[in-house]
Design a protein around this motif. Structure first.
Motif, PDB file in Angstrom:
ATOM      1  N   LEU A 197       0.841  -1.199   0.000  1.00  0.00           N
ATOM      2  CA  LEU A 197       0.000   0.000   0.000  1.00  0.00           C
ATOM      3  C   LEU A 197       0.878   1.251   0.000  1.00  0.00           C
ATOM      4  O   LEU A 197       1.021   1.927   1.023  1.00  0.00           O
ATOM      5  N   TRP A 248      -4.644   6.630  -4.760  1.00  0.00           N
ATOM      6  CA  TRP A 248      -5.844   6.374  -3.971  1.00  0.00           C
ATOM      7  C   TRP A 248      -6.954   7.365  -4.274  1.00  0.00           C
ATOM      8  O   TRP A 248      -6.729   8.558  -4.400  1.00  0.00           O
ATOM      9  N   GLY A 257      -1.187  10.349   0.031  1.00  0.00           N
ATOM     10  CA  GLY A 257      -1.183   8.899   0.183  1.00  0.00           C
ATOM     11  C   GLY A 257      -2.030   8.379   1.320  1.00  0.00           C
ATOM     12  O   GLY A 257      -2.057   7.179   1.587  1.00  0.00           O
ATOM     13  N   ARG A 284      -4.333   5.098   1.427  1.00  0.00           N
ATOM     14  CA  ARG A 284      -3.842   3.759   1.765  1.00  0.00           C
ATOM     15  C   ARG A 284      -4.176   3.391   3.193  1.00  0.00           C
ATOM     16  O   ARG A 284      -4.426   2.235   3.502  1.00  0.00           O
TER      17      ARG A 284
END
Length: 144
Positions: free
Chosen positions: A78, A84, A92, A95
């Protein structure tokens, strides 16, 4: 810490500060303290639950690098990048919302004679990859 009990059900909540970086935090000692206070000598089940959309509970070895390895695996699976769809928070951060799909937000563990029946190298670990939320609640519930 708040507490509640009904018959053979005992429960409490812990407020834990995890900081602003990902962490695999060993909370076994807190589970043991809860059982010593609420379930001395009893057999039953301990449920450990984190009511957050970006954290989980794992049973794994700590202190020999396995906890860091586990976080590295999550980083590999991830990545904290812009792939995402969930985009609020830090870059990020989406994740972090996938983590509970891989690391369940709960674990139910056997208790024998008031002691966690873990393997020699097993620990109860709070997994938190979300640096945007440095405070976590963990609910411990004993049924026995």
């Amino acid at each position: 810490m708040s507490a509640g009990s009904t018959g053979s059900f005992q429960s409490t909540t812990l407020e834990i500060t995890t900081g602003n970086r990902e962490v695999a935090l060993d909370i076994t000692d807190r589970c043991v303290a809860f059982l010593n206070e609420r379930a001395p000598g009893r057999d039953g089940l301990l449920n450990v639950f984190v009511p957050h959309a970006t954290a989980g509970i794992a049973v794994l070895e700590t202190g020999s690098g396995s906890d860091d390895d586990f976080l590295a695996v999550l980083r590999d699976l991830l990545p904290a990048d812009d792939r995402w769809r969930h985009r609020h928070g830090s870059p990020g951060h989406g994740r972090d919302h996938v983590v509970p799909g891989l690391v369940a937000p709960h674990a139910t563990l056997p208790v024998l004679g008031g002691q966690l029946a873990l393997g020699v190298w097993q620990s109860v670990v709070l997994i938190d990859t979300n640096g945007d939320n440095p405070r976590r609640t963990v609910r411990l519930s004993f049924l026995g």
